[in-house]
Design a protein around this motif. Structure first.
Motif, PDB file in Angstrom:
ATOM      1  N   ASN A  34       0.822  -1.202   0.000  1.00 10.97           N
ATOM      2  CA  ASN A  34       0.000   0.000   0.000  1.00 10.97           C
ATOM      3  C   ASN A  34       0.862   1.260   0.000  1.00 10.97           C
ATOM      4  O   ASN A  34       0.591   2.228  -0.717  1.00 10.97           O
ATOM      5  N   ARG A  94      -4.340   4.602  -0.476  1.00  6.11           N
ATOM      6  CA  ARG A  94      -3.789   4.397   0.869  1.00  6.11           C
ATOM      7  C   ARG A  94      -4.844   4.647   1.949  1.00  6.11           C
ATOM      8  O   ARG A  94      -4.969   3.869   2.898  1.00  6.11           O
ATOM      9  N   SER A 118      -0.782   5.643   7.124  1.00  5.00           N
ATOM     10  CA  SER A 118      -0.995   5.516   5.682  1.00  5.00           C
ATOM     11  C   SER A 118       0.120   6.143   4.853  1.00  5.00           C
ATOM     12  O   SER A 118       0.131   6.017   3.626  1.00  5.00           O
TER      13      SER A 118
END
Length: 236
Positions: free
Chosen positions: A151, A160, A195
């Protein structure tokens, strides 16, 4: 950090919350509890630091913990968010490493049970089936880490953020008439560190998803997935 006794735990058999111990009898669970230490941490407290000597398995009884590393650029990268029933430190006990390869912080008020390496060795010798359950959990964690790495390898911020929301939905979500309601385990800055995007990007992407009717935000603590199919479309 405060040392506490097991009688302070809300669950009399706190070890039963941990999947690798849950199949044991009450007598066996009590034996394990007799070997454990018990500690509480306030939000933001450091539980262990990357590079410190590792000789302890941490069992999360209540609250949430984040495991993170520091990147070459000096930024925090969160690699796991753990909640009640999870544990950490197992790779260091069984992998031969003498130091933690991550830092652990309390995301909320936390109650933790600890097992020293010698106590864990004794438990595994008496209950070899725990090793198989432990292996399954470690394999699951590795798969999560691989998914996170994949990711983070993309430059698509929407992907993400979508991945993170879906992961939180699977772990913390409750199905309601409005959709999947998630009590977010971390704040906006920590979501950015998880993220791998900027803090401002998180807010912008969440607001954008809300405008599209895919999610609904209720303050900073609650997020509702209104259209899971549309959210998953970002990953395809």
């Amino acid at each position: 950090m405060i040392e506490i006794g097991c009688n302070r735990c809300r669950h009399n058999l706190c070890a039963a919350k941990v999947p690798i111990f849950s199949f044991l009898s009450d007598n066996d669970l009590r034996k394990i509890i007799s070997m454990t230490g018990h500690k509480t941490y306030k939000k933001g407290d450091v539980i262990c630091r990357e590079g410190e000597t590792s000789q302890t398995l941490f069992i999360l009884n209540e609250g949430q913990v984040k495991l993170s590393k520091v990147t070459k650029e000096g930024k925090e990268q969160i690699v796991h968010i753990l909640s009640s029933g999870d544990f950490f430190g197992e790779m260091n006990l069984f992998g031969g490493s003498e130091r933690y390869n991550f830092s652990a912080y309390a995301v909320s008020e936390v109650k933790i049970c600890t097992l020293a390496k010698n106590a864990m060795d004794e438990i595994l010798l008496a209950n070899p089936e725990i090793s198989l359950k432990l292996l399954k959990e470690v394999t699951r964690r590795l798969a999560e880490t691989e998914n996170l790495a994949q990711n983070l390898a993309t430059n698509d911020a929407e992907l993400r953020v979508a991945y993170m929301i879906l992961e939180f939905g699977e772990k913390y979500g409750i199905k309601t008439s409005q959709g999947i309601e998630i009590k977010l385990p971390i704040n906006r800055e920590e979501m950015a560190n998880y993220s791998g995007v900027a803090r401002e990007t998180i807010s912008r992407k969440l607001n954008g998803l809300e405008e599209e009717g895919i999610v609904e935000l209720k303050g900073n603590k609650i997020l509702i997935i209104k259209d899971e199919k549309a959210l998953r479309a970002f990953l395809e």
